[in-house]
Design an enzyme around this catalytic site. Sequence first.
Site, short mmCIF file in Angstrom:
data_model
loop_
_atom_site.label_atom_id
_atom_site.label_comp_id
_atom_site.label_asym_id
_atom_site.label_seq_id
_atom_site.Cartn_x
_atom_site.Cartn_y
_atom_site.Cartn_z
N TYR A 196 37.00 6.85 31.74
CA TYR A 196 36.39 5.88 31.32
C TYR A 196 37.21 4.53 31.54
O TYR A 196 36.51 3.72 31.36
CB TYR A 196 36.37 6.22 29.86
CG TYR A 196 35.31 5.80 28.95
CD1 TYR A 196 35.45 4.83 28.32
CD2 TYR A 196 34.11 6.46 28.92
CE1 TYR A 196 34.37 4.10 27.53
CE2 TYR A 196 33.02 5.96 28.19
CZ TYR A 196 33.17 4.75 27.39
OH TYR A 196 32.13 4.36 26.62
N HIS B 137 27.17 0.44 25.81
CA HIS B 137 28.25 1.07 26.38
C HIS B 137 29.06 0.37 27.12
O HIS B 137 30.30 0.46 27.03
CB HIS B 137 27.57 1.98 27.30
CG HIS B 137 28.41 3.41 27.60
ND1 HIS B 137 28.75 4.03 26.31
CD2 HIS B 137 28.87 3.90 28.52
CE1 HIS B 137 29.47 5.00 27.13
NE2 HIS B 137 29.82 4.99 28.47
N ARG C 42 31.79 -0.90 24.76
CA ARG C 42 32.81 0.47 24.49
C ARG C 42 33.60 0.26 25.65
O ARG C 42 34.89 0.61 25.50
CB ARG C 42 31.96 1.54 24.29
CG ARG C 42 32.71 2.82 23.86
CD ARG C 42 31.74 3.79 23.58
NE ARG C 42 32.27 5.14 23.90
CZ ARG C 42 33.12 5.82 22.94
NH1 ARG C 42 33.26 5.23 21.70
NH2 ARG C 42 33.45 7.01 23.26
N LYS D 256 29.77 12.06 17.69
CA LYS D 256 29.39 12.83 18.84
C LYS D 256 30.25 13.94 18.89
O LYS D 256 31.47 14.30 18.61
CB LYS D 256 29.70 12.34 20.25
CG LYS D 256 29.24 12.89 21.30
CD LYS D 256 29.20 12.14 22.55
CE LYS D 256 28.65 12.99 23.80
NZ LYS D 256 28.78 12.12 25.18
N HIS E 192 37.26 10.84 22.24
CA HIS E 192 37.07 11.96 23.39
C HIS E 192 37.90 13.11 23.03
O HIS E 192 39.07 13.02 22.60
CB HIS E 192 37.73 11.19 24.71
CG HIS E 192 36.78 10.07 25.13
ND1 HIS E 192 37.25 9.18 26.08
CD2 HIS E 192 35.34 9.67 25.00
CE1 HIS E 192 36.23 8.43 26.41
NE2 HIS E 192 35.17 8.72 25.68
#
Length: 286
Positions: free
Chosen positions: A259, A224, A227, A158, A250
């Site tokens: 998170y 997710h 994770r 990402k 990140h």
Amino acid sequence: MGKMRDKMVQDLVLRRYAESTSERYVSCARAFVAYHRRPAEQMGEQEVRQYLLQLALDKQVGAATQKMHVAAVKFLYAETLGRPEVVSAIPWPKVKQTLPAILSGTEMDRLLGAIDSVKHRAIVMTAYGGGLRIGEVCKLKAADIDSKRMLIHLHNAKGGRDRYVTLPERVLLVLRRYWRVERVNGPELFPGQRPGTCISDSAVRAKLHDATNKAKLAKRVTPHCLRHSFATHLLELGTDLRVIQMLLGHRSIRTTVRYTRVTDKHVARITSPIDVLGTPKAKQLG
């Protein structure tokens, strides 16, 4: 959309947008043009607002979906058509920040035990063991597994960034067993049904859903969720937040803070200042 579509695709490539994001932007822009049945060049802020309002009021799309359409139309006018004034006053929708459920260690064991397929157990263990996004684990190549340094190399993750994550010993053993049993041909670590493709996100989600039901877990388990559980479990084990940020990929520490949660175990380990008073550690308080 014709030439405008081609130019938008080129602009997205030049800005180094991810392929999946580019496809969604183009799809949203196409839907905008189709709604009005007029070329985007002939429209302005009024048409943009009208389109976004019908998404929110008539179709009642979610905030995240609406935000994607806003981003696509803003890119279309600001970058591709060179008319940023058209979308400068278009507001961004407020998207509620939600976090998936966290599995406990016991629940994670139950989930893994409920996966019969060697291949899918290897996928889930790799995702949880390395804290990978679903797309990252599906696109892994066999060459990305570095057993000598005990690392997994993620390419073009990402944000277009590469990163390394840890390769747990237990995950390596499962991957080796999977490799022996499946006798995989080709570079893909987890190939799809058609040669030269990787397994799809939807196939992994479906297997995860089946395993969740079989394990009789009350929580909604998604890729997710694996994770997020990885990050929270690291926090509970005392791992530094900056290390967790690096492992998750990140860019901002603020994303990592959002998170992870301060769990009950963390709260229980905190020493109150009152317990420090009158001890040698009290010097730190001045």
